[in-house]
Design an enzyme around this catalytic site. Structure first.
Site, PDB file in Angstrom:
ATOM      1  N   LYS A   1      -4.748  -0.193   7.604  1.00 37.99           N
ATOM      2  CA  LYS A   1      -4.331  -1.340   6.780  1.00 37.99           C
ATOM      3  C   LYS A   1      -3.386  -2.214   7.611  1.00 37.99           C
ATOM      4  CE  LYS A   1      -2.286  -2.329   2.208  1.00 37.99           C
ATOM      5  NZ  LYS A   1      -1.663  -1.754   0.994  1.00 37.99           N
TER       6      LYS A   1
ATOM      7  N   SER B   1      -3.823  -3.148  -3.388  1.00 31.91           N
ATOM      8  CA  SER B   1      -3.776  -4.128  -2.324  1.00 31.91           C
ATOM      9  C   SER B   1      -4.526  -3.681  -1.072  1.00 31.91           C
ATOM     10  CB  SER B   1      -2.322  -4.399  -1.943  1.00 31.91           C
ATOM     11  OG  SER B   1      -1.727  -3.248  -1.392  1.00 31.91           O
TER      12      SER B   1
ATOM     13  N   SER C   1      -1.908   0.928  -4.913  1.00 30.43           N
ATOM     14  CA  SER C   1      -2.709   0.209  -3.925  1.00 30.43           C
ATOM     15  C   SER C   1      -3.692   1.031  -3.116  1.00 30.43           C
ATOM     16  CB  SER C   1      -1.790  -0.521  -2.951  1.00 30.43           C
ATOM     17  OG  SER C   1      -1.439  -1.741  -3.505  1.00 30.43           O
TER      18      SER C   1
HETATM   19  N1  GLN Z   1      -0.703  -3.788  -7.707  1.00 28.82           N
HETATM   20  C1  GLN Z   1       0.645  -3.425  -7.504  1.00 28.82           C
HETATM   21  C2  GLN Z   1       1.447  -4.630  -7.115  1.00 28.82           C
HETATM   22  O1  GLN Z   1       0.907  -5.674  -7.069  1.00 28.82           O
HETATM   23  C3  GLN Z   1       0.741  -2.318  -6.508  1.00 28.82           C
HETATM   24  C4  GLN Z   1       0.694  -2.774  -5.114  1.00 28.82           C
HETATM   25  C5  GLN Z   1       0.822  -1.646  -4.114  1.00 28.82           C
HETATM   26  O2  GLN Z   1       0.709  -0.470  -4.460  1.00 28.82           O
HETATM   27  N2  GLN Z   1       1.133  -2.031  -2.904  1.00 28.82           N
HETATM   28  O3  GLN Z   1       2.603  -4.565  -6.862  1.00 28.82           O
END
Ligand code: GLN
Length: 492
Positions: free
Chosen positions: A84, A159, A183
């Protein structure tokens, strides 16, 4: 090759490593198979921000030489693993999906990347993500949205959408992601792969560009549970460069995959209420009755503060983010606004131009929640709720060994469907954020498909540092789901 029609890029990391070590395939063949596949399909998926093909081929040549001279090969020898693009990679750009870091190249590796390299993995490029890992659909990337390999009109989830789509799309054998509020698990669920978020402290965060430091963890995406067990063990362990990494013993997850006992399974009733899509509910019910038939003890449990987790998460995560992201100011890293009038103008224009819409929303929300006069009402309150959520899980784990829930309330949605309504987008994380607030390990795995032919994710949650039982249960379920899941195919 066992099945002559099978391509090398379809194989798991485990199989690639053994095939390479047994001289069934050369490293160059493996690298070429994955490179051709990835370059070919990336136009459709947009899962990679960068594929450094020359350095991948050079590394493969070195691995072939190493094998030919009978040197010891690492336990990930020649398995293509994507990273990532929020994890630092020495000499390879690390953008965080943001304009502000578009031209940033770190001069060191994140500890997890170093560990993969030590085991002779092929570092297979950097995957697309929501900017600074803020999002649930991978539509917040400066580099454009990632598409879902099961339906190109749908989101891959966020994400870590690029890491999930790259594994589902057979562009790499496995990948790393980060999980702050879901994410890893959410895109794993939307893309039909296995995704693991380890216990907080299990894996070093050194070189993971911070979003919310008390919640962030690095984890893995793989095609099956065996590969997750293999990879997680390798990236785990205490690191002197991360004071929050734990000295707890790291079990040999791969060697202990066969189920040791009939783990008692808890079903948190709050995770099966209104808002859960009927087809997701049905797939979960089938998995639960299958466990019942196989004599697992199943019990309803309660996590009474579940409905507060989204609110607490979005206050704590944005508060921490507003502080962490203050380092991007045009002075030290990446993008810098041109011809500033003075220092303040430099900061202001760099951040206004460099950050995207959602990141700016989070910085403002977090700054507000931490500001004097509001701190007690927002950040402090959210921290108190966090304690209640931790206690909920502790009580539940007095009765059961593992929790089983849906990963997400629905399957992958259409690109653009939720972008106008941030609250709807935040609600996608309804079943994942509490796990991060409590620092627990959790895994998402495919447990079926809906009528739109999209994968459905099942989440297993374990007590802190009990990943071993989570892997055992997942491995068991995977065998049960195998026939049904293998009938479905991605669209490319
Ligand atoms: N969807 C969550 C957010 O927008 C989690 C994001 C993540 O785990 N990096 O913060």
């Amino acid at each position: 090759m066992s099945n002559p029609k099978e391509h090398l890029y379809q194989k798991t990391a485990f199989d690639l490593v053994s095939g390479f070590k047994n001289k069934q395939w050369k490293a160059a063949e493996i690298a070429e198979s994955f490179l051709n596949r990835a370059l070919d399909t990336n136009k459709k998926l947009n899962s990679f921000i960068c594929i450094p093909h020359e350095s991948i081929l050079d590394h493969a040549t070195l691995l072939d030489e190493k094998r030919n001279s009978n040197e010891d090969l690492g336990s990930l020898a020649c398995s293509p693993i994507a990273i990532k693009d929020i994890l630092c990679t020495s000499g390879i750009s690390t953008t965080c999906g943001s304009k502000i870091l578009q031209n940033f190249t770190p001069y060191y590796d994140a500890t997890v990347v170093e560990k993969l390299k030590d085991k002779d993995a092929l570092i297979f490029g950097k995957t697309n993500l929501d900017e600074f890992a803020m999002g649930s659909s991978n539509e917040n990337s400066f580099f454009g949205p990632v598409r879902n390999p099961w339906n190109l009109d749908c989101v891959a989830g966020g994400s870590s959408g690029g890491s999930a789509a790259a594994v589902a799309g057979q562009q790499c054998a496995a990948s790393l992601g980060s999980d702050t509020g879901g994410s890893i698990r959410l895109p794993a669920s939307f893309c039909g792969v296995v995704g693991v978020k380890p216990s907080y402290g299990r894996v070093s965060r050194f070189g993971l560009i911070a979003f919310a430091s008390s919640l962030d963890q690095v984890g893995v995406f793989t095609k099956d549970v065996r590969d997750s067990a293999l990879l997680l063990r390798i990236i785990s362990g205490q690191d002197s460069k991360d004071s929050t990494s734990s000295s707890n013993f790291v079990p040999h997850f791969l060697d202990s995959l066969s189920i040791k006992k009939k783990w008692r399974i808890g079903l948190p009733k709050e995770y099966f209420q209104q808002g859960l899509d009927s087809e997701v509910r049905q797939a979960l019910s089938q998995s639960i009755s299958l466990l019942g038939k196989n004599k697992f003890e199943i019990e309803e449990v309660s996590l009474p503060h579940s409905d507060l987790s989204i609110a607490a998460y979005y206050l704590i995560a944005t508060g921490e983010a507003s502080s962490n992201l203050s380092r991007f100011d045009g002075v030290r890293y990446g993008y810098r606004a041109s011809n500033p009038k003075n220092l303040n103008d430099l900061y202001k224009r760099t951040r206004s131009d460099g950050f995207g819409y959602e990141v700016k929303r989070r910085i403002m929300l977090g700054t507000f929640a931490l500001s004097s006069g509001y701190y007690d009402a927002y950040y402090k309150k959210a921290s108190q709720v966090r304690t209640l959520i931790i206690q909920d899980f502790q009580k539940a784990f007095e009765k059961v060994d593992l929790l089983l829930t849906p990963t997400a309330p629905f399957t992958a949605f259409k690109i653009g469907e939720k972008t106008k309504d941030p609250i709807q987008m935040y609600l996608t994380d309804i079943y994942t954020t509490a796990v991060n607030l409590a620092g627990l390990p959790a895994l998402s795995m495919p447990c079926g498909f809906d009528s739109k032919k999209l994968p459905i994710g099942l989440q297993l949650i374990a007590p802190r540092f009990e990943e071993e039982r989570m892997f055992q249960m997942a491995h068991y379920l995977e065998k049960e789901f195998h026939v049904q899941n293998s009938k479905h195919h991605i669209v490319l």
